[in-house]
Scaffold this motif. Structure first.
Motif, PDB file in Angstrom:
ATOM      1  N   SER A  32       3.753   4.901   7.865  1.00  0.00           N
ATOM      2  CA  SER A  32       4.178   5.780   6.762  1.00  0.00           C
ATOM      3  C   SER A  32       5.545   6.374   7.036  1.00  0.00           C
ATOM      4  CB  SER A  32       3.216   6.966   6.640  1.00  0.00           C
ATOM      5  OG  SER A  32       2.097   6.592   5.924  1.00  0.00           O
ATOM      6  N   LYS A  36       8.950   1.704   3.449  1.00  0.00           N
ATOM      7  CA  LYS A  36       8.330   0.495   2.862  1.00  0.00           C
ATOM      8  C   LYS A  36       8.251   0.582   1.342  1.00  0.00           C
ATOM      9  CE  LYS A  36       4.725   1.338   5.112  1.00  0.00           C
ATOM     10  NZ  LYS A  36       3.347   1.534   4.816  1.00  0.00           N
ATOM     11  N   SER A  54      -1.030  -1.289  -1.003  1.00  0.00           N
ATOM     12  CA  SER A  54      -2.387  -1.301  -0.419  1.00  0.00           C
ATOM     13  C   SER A  54      -2.766   0.065   0.134  1.00  0.00           C
ATOM     14  CB  SER A  54      -2.509  -2.380   0.659  1.00  0.00           C
ATOM     15  OG  SER A  54      -1.651  -2.105   1.734  1.00  0.00           O
ATOM     16  N   GLY A  55      -1.751   0.838   0.574  1.00  0.00           N
ATOM     17  CA  GLY A  55      -2.052   2.185   1.063  1.00  0.00           C
ATOM     18  C   GLY A  55      -2.709   3.022  -0.022  1.00  0.00           C
ATOM     19  N   ALA A  56      -2.294   2.788  -1.283  1.00  0.00           N
ATOM     20  CA  ALA A  56      -2.886   3.549  -2.392  1.00  0.00           C
ATOM     21  C   ALA A  56      -4.367   3.251  -2.519  1.00  0.00           C
ATOM     22  CB  ALA A  56      -2.164   3.233  -3.701  1.00  0.00           C
ATOM     23  N   TYR A  58      -6.446   2.527  -0.071  1.00  0.00           N
ATOM     24  CA  TYR A  58      -7.130   3.300   0.977  1.00  0.00           C
ATOM     25  C   TYR A  58      -7.074   4.794   0.670  1.00  0.00           C
ATOM     26  CZ  TYR A  58      -7.633  -0.994   3.550  1.00  0.00           C
ATOM     27  OH  TYR A  58      -8.006  -2.270   3.909  1.00  0.00           O
ATOM     28  N   ARG A  59      -5.962   5.243   0.082  1.00  0.00           N
ATOM     29  CA  ARG A  59      -5.851   6.664  -0.281  1.00  0.00           C
ATOM     30  C   ARG A  59      -6.874   7.032  -1.358  1.00  0.00           C
ATOM     31  NH1 ARG A  59      -0.972   9.558   0.903  1.00  0.00           N
ATOM     32  NH2 ARG A  59       0.183   8.432   2.503  1.00  0.00           N
ATOM     33  N   GLY A 123      -3.563  11.127   2.884  1.00  0.00           N
ATOM     34  CA  GLY A 123      -3.165  10.063   3.821  1.00  0.00           C
ATOM     35  C   GLY A 123      -4.063  10.087   5.061  1.00  0.00           C
ATOM     36  N   SER A 127      -6.626   7.166   6.321  1.00  0.00           N
ATOM     37  CA  SER A 127      -6.573   6.605   7.664  1.00  0.00           C
ATOM     38  C   SER A 127      -7.956   6.646   8.326  1.00  0.00           C
ATOM     39  CB  SER A 127      -5.544   7.401   8.467  1.00  0.00           C
ATOM     40  OG  SER A 127      -5.526   7.007   9.802  1.00  0.00           O
ATOM     41  N   ALA A 130     -10.150   3.965   6.732  1.00  0.00           N
ATOM     42  CA  ALA A 130      -9.563   2.625   6.916  1.00  0.00           C
ATOM     43  C   ALA A 130     -10.002   1.976   8.227  1.00  0.00           C
ATOM     44  CB  ALA A 130      -8.040   2.708   6.864  1.00  0.00           C
ATOM     45  N   ARG A 136     -12.827  -2.265   4.634  1.00  0.00           N
ATOM     46  CA  ARG A 136     -11.653  -3.137   4.591  1.00  0.00           C
ATOM     47  C   ARG A 136     -12.012  -4.472   3.930  1.00  0.00           C
ATOM     48  NH1 ARG A 136      -7.595  -0.701   7.286  1.00  0.00           N
ATOM     49  NH2 ARG A 136      -6.295  -2.457   6.687  1.00  0.00           N
ATOM     50  N   ARG A 157      -0.287  -2.189   6.107  1.00  0.00           N
ATOM     51  CA  ARG A 157      -0.322  -2.218   7.575  1.00  0.00           C
ATOM     52  C   ARG A 157      -0.692  -3.611   8.083  1.00  0.00           C
ATOM     53  NH1 ARG A 157       0.617   2.061   5.941  1.00  0.00           N
ATOM     54  NH2 ARG A 157       0.423   4.132   6.867  1.00  0.00           N
ATOM     55  N   MET A 159      -0.806  -6.514   5.902  1.00  0.00           N
ATOM     56  CA  MET A 159      -0.510  -7.522   4.878  1.00  0.00           C
ATOM     57  C   MET A 159      -0.176  -8.863   5.545  1.00  0.00           C
ATOM     58  SD  MET A 159      -0.907  -5.909   2.004  1.00  0.00           S
ATOM     59  CE  MET A 159      -2.243  -5.168   2.885  1.00  0.00           C
ATOM     60  N   ARG A 207      -1.769  10.016  12.936  1.00  0.00           N
ATOM     61  CA  ARG A 207      -2.112   8.943  11.991  1.00  0.00           C
ATOM     62  C   ARG A 207      -1.663   7.578  12.548  1.00  0.00           C
ATOM     63  NH1 ARG A 207      -0.891   7.557   6.279  1.00  0.00           N
ATOM     64  NH2 ARG A 207       0.400   9.387   5.890  1.00  0.00           N
ATOM     65  N   ARG A 214      -7.099   1.169  15.913  1.00  0.00           N
ATOM     66  CA  ARG A 214      -8.440   0.814  15.423  1.00  0.00           C
ATOM     67  C   ARG A 214      -8.698  -0.653  15.776  1.00  0.00           C
ATOM     68  NH1 ARG A 214      -5.937   1.391   9.574  1.00  0.00           N
ATOM     69  NH2 ARG A 214      -5.117  -0.704   9.342  1.00  0.00           N
TER      70      ARG A 214
HETATM   71  O1   DC Z   1       0.838   3.428   3.562  1.00  0.00           O
HETATM   72  P1   DC Z   1       0.064   4.731   3.314  1.00  0.00           P
HETATM   73  O2   DC Z   1       0.615   5.873   4.081  1.00  0.00           O
HETATM   74  O3   DC Z   1      -0.075   5.040   1.861  1.00  0.00           O
HETATM   75  O4   DC Z   1      -1.426   4.440   3.873  1.00  0.00           O
HETATM   76  C1   DC Z   1      -2.395   5.460   3.982  1.00  0.00           C
HETATM   77  C2   DC Z   1      -3.400   5.074   5.060  1.00  0.00           C
HETATM   78  O5   DC Z   1      -4.168   3.962   4.609  1.00  0.00           O
HETATM   79  C3   DC Z   1      -2.812   4.656   6.386  1.00  0.00           C
HETATM   80  O6   DC Z   1      -2.682   5.751   7.270  1.00  0.00           O
HETATM   81  C4   DC Z   1      -3.777   3.634   6.910  1.00  0.00           C
HETATM   82  C5   DC Z   1      -4.429   3.059   5.677  1.00  0.00           C
HETATM   83  N1   DC Z   1      -3.943   1.728   5.333  1.00  0.00           N
HETATM   84  C6   DC Z   1      -4.516   0.660   5.990  1.00  0.00           C
HETATM   85  O7   DC Z   1      -5.349   0.859   6.879  1.00  0.00           O
HETATM   86  N2   DC Z   1      -4.164  -0.601   5.649  1.00  0.00           N
HETATM   87  C7   DC Z   1      -3.252  -0.839   4.706  1.00  0.00           C
HETATM   88  N3   DC Z   1      -2.939  -2.090   4.392  1.00  0.00           N
HETATM   89  C8   DC Z   1      -2.628   0.238   4.048  1.00  0.00           C
HETATM   90  C9   DC Z   1      -2.984   1.524   4.402  1.00  0.00           C
END
Ligand code: DC
Length: 255
Positions: A32, A36, A54-56, A58-59, A123, A127, A130, A136, A157, A159, A207, A214
């Motif tokens: 973060s 990106k 993709s973060g959205a 998970y958020r 966020g 995390s 996630a 996942r 993270r 992709m 974070r 993980r």
């Molecule tokens: O990119 P971001 O800060 O919006 O992502 C928020 C959280 O989501 C990040 O701390 C870990 C998780 N995440 C993930 O595990 N895999 C992804 N592809 C995107 C985000």
């Protein structure tokens, strides 16, 4: 669970086979605050590709899990993975590009959650949930399906390592935790909010630590990714470097 994309096509997770890539995919991974989001948006605009934030995803799951009482800011508290999985499977998510804001608006079960999911607290929830392999996995096919309709720029993270291992272009964009904390402080003060640099730095490092360590799909560069440290560059310089790399991998820009 259903995710609607920009062409209003609903994508259902009812087919478990990974499909071969038919359209170009560009992966922008990294922690973060490395920039990106900006690069991803600019590439998607320039190439007329879809954008996967993709973060959205998970958020959203993190926020909904918090609202359901499944996750809190206390990271020592155990989380019920199966309950988070069930909740994830019940969500109906739509991504709608917003040219005015330069971001993607997010609707969950027809309700706008855009700004709410962007804050640091959410966020942290993201995390935490996630780390769960089942969560996942529930999100995996939906993300992969986004590459079957048009070109795609995917921000996240994992992709380049897990979701699109055969992507045409992979970039791992990073920046020191200090540089990212400074950017966050500047962002908050521009928005008229006070910000404590040390507190932000501590949150960022915690974070990063969870995301990188993980066991399932940790945040790390793919072996064939371009590593780019944005600490010393502004957004334009980062975009130009990424664009040049995309061109070297055969991606054609019209402008
Ligand atoms: O990119 P971001 O800060 O919006 O992502 C928020 C959280 O989501 C990040 O701390 C870990 C998780 N995440 C993930 O595990 N895999 C992804 N592809 C995107 C985000």
């Amino acid at each position: 669970m259903t995710v609607s994309t920009t062409d209003n096509t609903a994508l259902h997770d009812d087919n478990s086979q990974t499909q071969p890539l038919r359209y170009p995919v560009i992966c922008i991974d990294g922690p973060s605050g490395a920039g990106k989001g900006t690069v991803t948006w600019r590439l998607a605009q320039a190439l007329d590709y879809q954008l996967l934030d993709s973060g959205a995803l998970y958020r959203i799951v993190g926020l909904k899990a918090f609202e359901a009482g499944l996750v809190t800011a206390d990271t020592s508290q155990a989380i019920d993975e199966m309950a988070v999985l069930k909740l994830t499977q019940s969500l109906d998510i739509a991504f709608v590009p917003n040219n005015a804001s330069g971001r993607v608006d997010i609707l969950v079960n027809d309700e706008a959650v855009g700004e709410q999911v962007r804050n640091e607290t959410v966020g942290g929830y993201a995390s935490q949930i996630a780390v769960f392999p089942k969560v996942r996995e529930a999100l995996l096919k939906l993300q992969q399906d986004m590459a079957t309709r048009s070109g795609l720029v995917a921000d996240g993270r994992d992709m380049g390592t897990v979701v699109f291992p055969n992507a045409d272009v992979k970039v791992f964009l990073t920046a020191s935790a200090e540089a990212r904390a400074e950017r966050r402080v500047a962002q908050l003060s521009n928005a008229g909010q006070t910000a404590d640099f040390d507190a932000i730095l501590t949150t960022i490092k915690a974070r990063d630590d969870r995301d990188e360590n993980r066991s399932t799909a940790p945040s790390k560069p793919a072996t064939d990714a371009l590593l780019l440290d944005s600490s010393m560059f502004d957004a334009d310089e980062v975009y130009e470097q990424v664009k040049k790399h995309c061109q070297s991998q055969g991606i054609i820009f019209n402008s």
